[in-house]
Design a protein around this motif. Structure first.
Motif, PDB file in Angstrom:
ATOM      1  N   LEU A 159      29.400 -24.690 -10.373  1.00 12.08           N
ATOM      2  CA  LEU A 159      29.367 -23.717  -9.277  1.00 12.08           C
ATOM      3  C   LEU A 159      28.545 -22.489  -9.643  1.00 12.08           C
ATOM      4  CD1 LEU A 159      30.386 -22.894  -6.461  1.00 12.08           C
ATOM      5  CD2 LEU A 159      32.350 -21.820  -7.576  1.00 12.08           C
ATOM      6  N   ALA A 160      28.671 -22.048 -10.893  1.00 14.25           N
ATOM      7  CA  ALA A 160      27.928 -20.855 -11.338  1.00 14.25           C
ATOM      8  C   ALA A 160      26.432 -21.045 -11.089  1.00 14.25           C
ATOM      9  CB  ALA A 160      28.206 -20.603 -12.820  1.00 14.25           C
ATOM     10  N   GLN A 161      25.916 -22.229 -11.462  1.00 21.88           N
ATOM     11  CA  GLN A 161      24.485 -22.484 -11.262  1.00 21.88           C
ATOM     12  C   GLN A 161      24.145 -22.521  -9.768  1.00 21.88           C
ATOM     13  OE1 GLN A 161      22.718 -26.446 -12.078  1.00 21.88           O
ATOM     14  NE2 GLN A 161      21.362 -25.405 -13.517  1.00 21.88           N
ATOM     15  N   ALA A 162      25.009 -23.171  -8.954  1.00 19.16           N
ATOM     16  CA  ALA A 162      24.752 -23.240  -7.515  1.00 19.16           C
ATOM     17  C   ALA A 162      24.656 -21.841  -6.918  1.00 19.16           C
ATOM     18  CB  ALA A 162      25.867 -24.038  -6.824  1.00 19.16           C
ATOM     19  N   VAL A 163      25.606 -20.987  -7.277  1.00 24.19           N
ATOM     20  CA  VAL A 163      25.648 -19.639  -6.692  1.00 24.19           C
ATOM     21  C   VAL A 163      24.437 -18.812  -7.149  1.00 24.19           C
ATOM     22  CG1 VAL A 163      26.944 -17.461  -6.654  1.00 24.19           C
ATOM     23  CG2 VAL A 163      28.141 -19.641  -6.305  1.00 24.19           C
ATOM     24  N   ASP A 164      24.080 -18.942  -8.428  1.00 27.43           N
ATOM     25  CA  ASP A 164      22.890 -18.225  -8.916  1.00 27.43           C
ATOM     26  C   ASP A 164      21.645 -18.665  -8.153  1.00 27.43           C
ATOM     27  OD1 ASP A 164      24.336 -16.715 -10.642  1.00 27.43           O
ATOM     28  OD2 ASP A 164      23.870 -17.892 -12.443  1.00 27.43           O
ATOM     29  N   MET A 165      21.523 -19.974  -7.906  1.00 25.14           N
ATOM     30  CA  MET A 165      20.351 -20.469  -7.166  1.00 25.14           C
ATOM     31  C   MET A 165      20.350 -19.949  -5.731  1.00 25.14           C
ATOM     32  SD  MET A 165      20.144 -24.385  -8.652  1.00 25.14           S
ATOM     33  CE  MET A 165      18.644 -24.917  -7.836  1.00 25.14           C
TER      34      MET A 165
END
Lengths: 279, 279
Positions: free
Chosen positions: B266-272
């Motif tokens: 999720l962290a990567q999704a939100v950063d993107m």
């Protein structure tokens, strides 16, 4: 134009009894209802088996029974008054063991405690397939999860189901059968189980081989429309359903399987067969 | 002829983040892994939820969680460090209760003990339908047989399944989900269950209604390819899968469902998402 009824029915039930050479009987729901202890014999069934044995017809028993070893459940039937021996009975477990040997497979078993002895000589270390039978109370969440975990961890998961019945009747009500848990694991692992037992044609054919008869010479009598009657018909036999065991009135309006005949019980079926042959 | 990659991907992930107005998150496998006690938060997920809340995006949580009342599992998530409140969370049980009222149905419940309180005000006498949830250890042979007996005794059997998941991940391994038992009862009773929860479009639409947004304005992020991603796509949303929770590498070669994007967590999704919107 009127067609003479006797001609129309010439190959049907009960006329077909004239040319029969053998009969295959299902056990549970035809000979007896299972339940506490040995269960109870269905009225007239013991006498009907005796009459068939005294006739010129070959007799075998084909069952999806997987709650006990053959020795155990044949012993139970003998106590209930039936003239029956182990060599006349064909259940799925021995057929499954033959398949395991042929394909070099080592099973994880999810079966009834009573069946475990049948698999005594089978290598079960580091399993590369799962076998499920009618495990009844052993179908706990924990045990089903364990079988699932074995399957999902295999590169080529193989699931054998000893039968595919939906439910059966015990003296205290209907009980879920192995087919229900087969469907559960099929969905969980996105695979198709291999059924060993009725209605598999391979399984029926192994009984016919033992009898030395052709399918059209043999009649199957069972209480399960799809697995007994439909399976036998698929294999080229005639199939008659009894209104005992798991029979339900809706079976007589089933969309795909139509029994060659429907009778009240085994006693009536046998009387009709033997009276046809007496003429 | 070469097609410019930037044009091809214009409506895809992560470019679509530019025009988003809202995000829906799955809970288990995205925010945390369930297991003993409260389970464990997935690294970076609490911070990611915080970032989304600080952004101009609307945020809701859509879950097939049925092991506890909303109050209970939202409390658990708060203890795990998540900024989340009951009104932001959409699980199947309240949706099921609305359906019961609408159709005048009285359920027999086969659910987790933790969920029972949700049904406190519901008439359960003389049941004319069955509701199953993720009952876990309550999926005993006895309890499944009881649910089956209710269904098979009804002239018009109705089975509601709170979700249709195959399995989920707990800290000690994969666990069978409610869909497996839905298939079991469907086969036993020869019926089709009505699914309440993901991937039902009705269920996703109820969340969109609460947000006041159109499907194309919203992105769903989940670990379940079929129920989160596929369900959202069926409803007209974009769907992104995280490689946490029940994610399996084979999901990226699924025959029918293709995620709009796949990210590590999720962290990567939100950063993107947020970096797309910063441009």
């Amino acid at each position: 134009m009127r067609i003479r009824r006797s001609n129309m029915a010439a190959m049907g039930w009960p006329d077909c009894a004239k040319s029969l050479k053998g009969v295959i009987l299902d056990l549970c729901g035809v000979l007896y209802d299972s339940g506490e202890g040995d269960g109870v014999a269905i009225s007239g069934s013991a006498a009907a088996v005796k009459k068939l044995k005294e006739s010129d017809l070959l007799l075998r028993f084909c069952t999806n029974e997987t709650q006990a070893t053959r020795e155990k459940f044949v012993g139970k039937l003998q106590r209930l008054g039936f003239d029956i021996s182990v060599s006349e009975v064909f259940p799925p477990a021995p057929a499954a063991i033959a398949v395991l040997k042929e394909r070099g497979l080592r099973p994880h078993l999810l079966v009834h405690d009573g069946l475990l002895n049948e698999f005594d000589g089978v290598d079960k270390t580091n399993p590369n397939c799962v076998i499920i039978g009618d495990a009844a109370e052993n179908f706990s969440y924990k045990n089903l999860n364990e079988a699932f975990t074995v399957l999902i961890g295999l590169a080529n998961p193989v699931l054998f189901s000893l039968g595919q019945g939906r439910y059966y009747k015990e003296t205290d009500g209907l009980k879920l059968d192995v087919g229900v848990y087969m469907k559960a694991l099929e969905y969980a692992c996105d695979l198709k189980a291999e059924v060993i037992g009725k209605p598999s044609s391979t399984f029926f054919q192994s009984v016919l081989n033992d009898m030395g008869l052709q399918p059209h010479e043999v009649l199957m009598i069972g209480d399960d429309l799809v697995n007994d009657v439909g399976g036998a018909q698929q294999c080229g036999m005639k199939g008659v359903q009894v209104r005992t065991g798991k029979y339900r009135p809706s079976d007589e309006k089933h969309p795909t399987v139509k029994a060659d005949g429907t009778v009240d019980n085994l006693a009536q079926a046998v009387d009709m067969i033997l009276s046809q042959r007496a003429h």
